[in-house]
Design a protein around this motif. Structure first.
Motif, mmCIF file in Angstrom:
data_model
loop_
_atom_site.group_PDB
_atom_site.id
_atom_site.type_symbol
_atom_site.label_atom_id
_atom_site.label_comp_id
_atom_site.label_asym_id
_atom_site.label_seq_id
_atom_site.Cartn_x
_atom_site.Cartn_y
_atom_site.Cartn_z
ATOM 1 N N PHE A 121 0.477 -4.842 -19.539
ATOM 2 C CA PHE A 121 1.428 -4.045 -20.326
ATOM 3 C C PHE A 121 0.874 -3.750 -21.722
ATOM 4 O O PHE A 121 0.949 -2.610 -22.205
ATOM 5 N N VAL A 122 0.330 -4.752 -22.374
ATOM 6 C CA VAL A 122 -0.159 -4.563 -23.748
ATOM 7 C C VAL A 122 -1.297 -3.554 -23.791
ATOM 8 O O VAL A 122 -1.317 -2.651 -24.636
ATOM 9 N N LEU A 123 -2.248 -3.681 -22.877
ATOM 10 C CA LEU A 123 -3.388 -2.762 -22.892
ATOM 11 C C LEU A 123 -2.954 -1.326 -22.610
ATOM 12 O O LEU A 123 -3.521 -0.387 -23.167
ATOM 13 N N LEU A 400 3.339 -3.755 -13.703
ATOM 14 C CA LEU A 400 4.014 -4.276 -12.509
ATOM 15 C C LEU A 400 3.146 -4.100 -11.264
ATOM 16 O O LEU A 400 3.078 -5.009 -10.411
ATOM 17 N N ALA A 401 2.487 -2.967 -11.152
ATOM 18 C CA ALA A 401 1.642 -2.734 -9.980
ATOM 19 C C ALA A 401 0.470 -3.708 -9.950
ATOM 20 O O ALA A 401 0.155 -4.292 -8.894
ATOM 21 N N LEU A 402 -0.184 -3.938 -11.082
ATOM 22 C CA LEU A 402 -1.324 -4.855 -11.116
ATOM 23 C C LEU A 402 -0.883 -6.290 -10.879
ATOM 24 O O LEU A 402 -1.575 -7.064 -10.195
ATOM 25 N N ALA A 403 0.259 -6.661 -11.458
ATOM 26 C CA ALA A 403 0.754 -8.020 -11.225
ATOM 27 C C ALA A 403 1.091 -8.230 -9.751
ATOM 28 O O ALA A 403 0.806 -9.295 -9.180
ATOM 29 N N SER A 524 -3.853 0.577 -2.496
ATOM 30 C CA SER A 524 -3.238 1.902 -2.480
ATOM 31 C C SER A 524 -1.759 1.815 -2.145
ATOM 32 O O SER A 524 -0.933 2.520 -2.736
ATOM 33 N N ALA A 525 -1.409 0.960 -1.197
ATOM 34 C CA ALA A 525 -0.009 0.814 -0.827
ATOM 35 C C ALA A 525 0.812 0.284 -1.999
ATOM 36 O O ALA A 525 1.938 0.747 -2.257
ATOM 37 N N ILE A 526 0.273 -0.678 -2.716
ATOM 38 C CA ILE A 526 0.986 -1.213 -3.882
ATOM 39 C C ILE A 526 1.151 -0.137 -4.949
ATOM 40 O O ILE A 526 2.222 0.017 -5.550
#
Length: 820
Positions: A121-123, A400-403, A524-526
């Motif tokens: 989020f910060v980046l 959220l996607a990366l987490a 990709s699905a995420i």
């Protein structure tokens, strides 16, 4: 791997000469991508081979290669090579922190996921600081993702930091010295050229025949167009939160405003000459513009030129009795010229000298002049910390996607889960349409790349010499073709590249290609899921909402300003700015529009069937014109309330007498007319607005011939005894009407049709009346009210409120009034 698009750093093509044929040019995109690819390959390949085969340190080799690839291939830092090199040096401590944090938080899956959520989020959110932090963010994300995967090995932190540092430093050298690009024209230089064009315009207007020559007018138009943000190189745009950056942006806007007013200055009647006071003002404007240009180009300066302010005060002090309205209107336009020249001088000082030039600067316009950088950064961050900010939306979506990708990779022990997160990072776009298209191409490209990789690994086996020999050509091909041909090609070639890298680090079989394909499918699905759940339309919805809020804020400022000017009262130049809400909504609308320009449009069928597309497709909305309305409203509202004051005495509170009843009524009705058009336009743009079916006065360009309505001639009738300040306000409001016509392409009917489609229920007024002036009292579904009442005679001390109240959760907080 992300398809970043062709780098705009160099547009010179390379000539390819065939025997007996005319020389041909390679496409500029391939030339620019090839030069960038050579720099990436030089930094990544050299450090990888040095650590792996020279020092036998595979960990350092891995981090050296991916540090260079992430900050030059995945990131997109705008500017020339030397500008990028300087940015990379400043990012080096950030890279150390990210590698260390990823290494230490990899101890447990939950800690790595939590770190990914916060750091991601910060980046992404630091994009509020300008295009360079925004461009570097994806590459920095990768520097945390790589060490956040098992094995948990804090003892390897030293090797990881050494490898990443070496890769970044070699990339800095490559960016600075390999195929260096010529420097671009800076925004300061563009502003200086515009100021010099204004000087030439003022000189033409001050000598017979007191008209602009065609060459001067063309040069002024070119200088003004060169300052448009869309025409300025991304790295040169003054988008930072600091005093100098804000002052430079203010200087460019003031230069454009000054040129626009010089070009549109009404011509004198045949046989007439300017008055001595008008000539003195034009000469002062020309000298001030020349001094501003010299200051922007680095010449020493003892402070801003106060001559335009003095001449403005002297011209405003002239008596108005017996002066015909056309002469008073020209006088008001001359006052506007002097005001723009003074603003340019002040802004140029702030752009060059920063807070040192803040002494004596009016805080209503240059509210940021005396603030320190941490305070300005905090205000920028807080002002965007809401769901109506596209920066906030993008940061929430990608974090959220990366987490989620990190959680899936850790819980399911996904092999090489790093690739799944890389796919999520590179394929998650700001709109669902773009994400879906990117995923479709990426999966196809990855499938082809996986098939090629499986064939290579099956044939070559464990012979690392072959992999080492072909890695450099494949790297060059990947970063040359991928950015130009698109995400499908990029994913196919990158699949081969990472296979060649990992095959040199550990024995690999053809099953590595299968793992790569599985990881890309999961990532990709995420990305698709979070692209669907988190603001799937990106800025396409937000640009409508934020522009509607901007127009409502502008309507509020217009009514309050015109009513206060008519009523008179105490004016304090040192008081805090009153239009912080308008300023805040203006910056949110600008950020939404900037992202909107970079997003692909929805298919025509989807647009036609969308209930959110409420304007006539044959009459598209000019979003940039709406932003100019906000700027014009903000500047005018902060300017026309205060009478011109001489700089010989310190400015202080002053009591302004009320206008005569006829002039007050005319000015108030005109203000309501402008506000009514703004409100109806906002109802067309905002799908949640419920608009009253109020007929809109036709645009100025579409009016039938004949005498104007009463509310447009009352000021002319009262001109014999109205002060010149009312003419400045009159000119400001009429120019806003012209600006509003540009939003819908000059079609007043589009506004009326859009308002009718809002579905608002009929008000309790006796008749529809004119917009902003009339008898309609509309009840809005969100609790606000439409235009209410009619003003006759002197303006009331308390201004009317024809603007709607804010809906809860609109994202504009009172404490953020001066956030920008």
């Amino acid at each position: 791997m992300s398809a970043n698009g062709a780098d705009a750093e160099d547009t010179k093509g390379a000539e390819v000469t065939d025997r007996g044929r005319r020389p041909r040019r390679l496409p500029a995109a391939y030339v620019a991508a090839a030069r960038r690819s050579l720099r990436v390959t030089l930094a990544a390949g050299t450090t990888f081979y040095f650590f792996l085969y020279g020092l036998d340190q595979p960990v350092a080799a891995t981090y050296a290669l991916f540090a260079a690839v992430s900050l030059a291939g995945l990131a997109r830092i705008p500017g020339t090579g030397r500008q990028r090199a300087g940015m990379l040096l400043r990012l080096l401590p950030v890279a150390w922190f990210l590698v260390a944090a990823g290494t230490l938080l990899a101890v447990q899956t939950w800690s790595a996921v939590a770190g990914m959520l916060v750091i991601g989020f910060v980046l992404a959110f630091v994009a509020v600081g300008g295009p360079r932090p925004a461009g570097a963010a994806p590459g920095l994300q990768l520097l945390y993702i790589l060490p956040s995967f098992p094995p948990f090995a804090p003892e390897e932190l030293g090797e990881r930091l050494i490898g990443a540092t070496t890769g970044i430093l070699l990339l800095v050298l490559a960016e600075a010295f390999v195929f260096p690009e010529p420097p671009t024209v800076s925004y300061r230089e563009l502003s200086a050229r515009a100021a010099l064009a204004a000087e030439r315009c003022a000189a033409d207007l001050a000598r017979a025949p007191f008209l602009l020559s065609p060459a001067t007018a063309a040069a002024a138009a070119a200088a003004s167009e060169a300052l448009r943000p869309s025409r300025v190189p991304e790295a040169e745009r003054p988008a930072g939160p600091g005093v100098r950056s804000r002052g430079l942006a203010h200087a460019g806007l003031a230069a454009r405003t000054l040129l626009h007013r010089l070009v549109r200055l009404p011509a004198l009647p045949p046989g007439h000459s300017p008055t001595p006071s008008a000539l003195d003002l034009l000469h002062a404007v020309g000298r001030s513009a020349a001094d501003s240009a010299a200051l922007l180009r680095g010449a020493p300066s003892g402070g801003p030129d106060t001559a335009p302010a003095r001449e403005r005060a002297a011209l405003a002090a002239l008596p108005t009795g017996g002066v015909r309205p056309p002469a008073l209107r020209r006088r008001a336009d001359l006052l506007e010229l002097a005001d723009a020249a003074s603003a340019l001088a002040r802004a140029s000082g702030l752009a060059v000298r920063g807070r040192e030039a803040a002494s004596g600067v009016p805080l209503d316009r240059f509210w940021y002049a005396r603030m320190r950088a941490p305070r300005l950064w905090w205000l920028r961050l807080v002002g965007n910390a809401g769901s109506r900010s596209v920066f906030f939306q993008n940061a929430v979506r990608i974090s959220l996607a990366l987490a989620a990708a990190r959680a899936v990779a850790g819980i399911d022990t996904l092999p090489h889960g790093f690739w799944a997160m890389l796919a999520t990072l590179s394929l998650t776009r700001t709109t669902l349409v773009a994400t879906r298209a990117g995923i479709r191409q990426a999966v196809a490209g990855t499938l082809l790349g996986a098939l090629a990789t499986a064939g290579i690994l099956a044939v070559v086996g464990t012979d690392t010499t072959v992999y080492a020999a072909v890695l450099i050509p494949v790297l060059l091909l990947t970063f040359t073709v991928g950015p130009v041909k698109g995400v499908g090609w990029a994913q196919a070639l990158f699949a081969i590249t990472v296979a060649l890298v990992f095959a040199q680090l550990a024995p690999a079989t053809w099953q590595l290609a299968e793992v790569r394909l599985l990881d890309v499918l999961v990532g990709s699905a995420i990305g698709a899921v979070f692209g669907l759940l988190a603001w799937p339309r990106g800025a396409q919805d937000e640009v409508r909402r934020s522009t509607a809020v901007l127009l409502r804020s502008a309507a509020e400022a217009v009514v309050m300003t015109s009513s206060a000017l008519a009523a008179g009262g105490l004016r304090d130049p040192a008081a805090p700015p009153l239009n912080g809400l308008l300023r805040h909504s203006l910056v949110l609308a600008e950020s939404a529009f900037a992202q909107f320009q970079s997003e692909p449009t929805a298919p025509a069928a989807a647009r036609a069937g969308s209930v959110r597309t409420r304007e006539d497709p044959s009459r598209p909305v000019d979003w940039q014109a709406a932003l100019l309305v906000g700027h014009h409203t903000l500047w005018g509202a902060e300017r026309v309330l205060l009478p011109p004051a001489s700089t010989a005495a310190p400015a202080g509170p002053v009591t302004v007498p009320p206008l005569e009843p006829a002039a007050a009524a005319a000015l108030t009705r005109l203000g309501e007319r402008v506000a009514g058009r703004m409100l109806l336009l906002s109802a067309v743009l905002d799908e949640n607005a419920q608009a009253e079916r109020v007929p809109v006065p036709p645009p100025l360009a579409a009016r039938p011939p004949g005498p104007p309505p009463d509310d447009e001639t009352a000021t002319e009738v009262a001109g014999a005894w109205a002060p010149s300040g009312s003419y400045a306000a009159d000119a400001w409001l009429r120019s806003l009407l012209l600006d509003l016509d540009r939003i819908t392409g000059g079609h007043g009917g589009a506004v009326e049709a859009g308002a009718a489609s809002g579905g608002g229920r009929r008000g309790r007024g006796s008749s529809p009346g004119r917009a902003g002036g009339g008898g309609a009292r509309g009840e809005r579904a969100d609790g606000g009210r439409g235009t209410e009442g009619r003003l006759t005679g002197a303006a009331p001390a308390r201004p009317p409120a024809p603007f709607p109240r804010r809906r809860p959760g609109a994202g504009i907080r009172p404490e953020g009034y001066r956030s920008f």
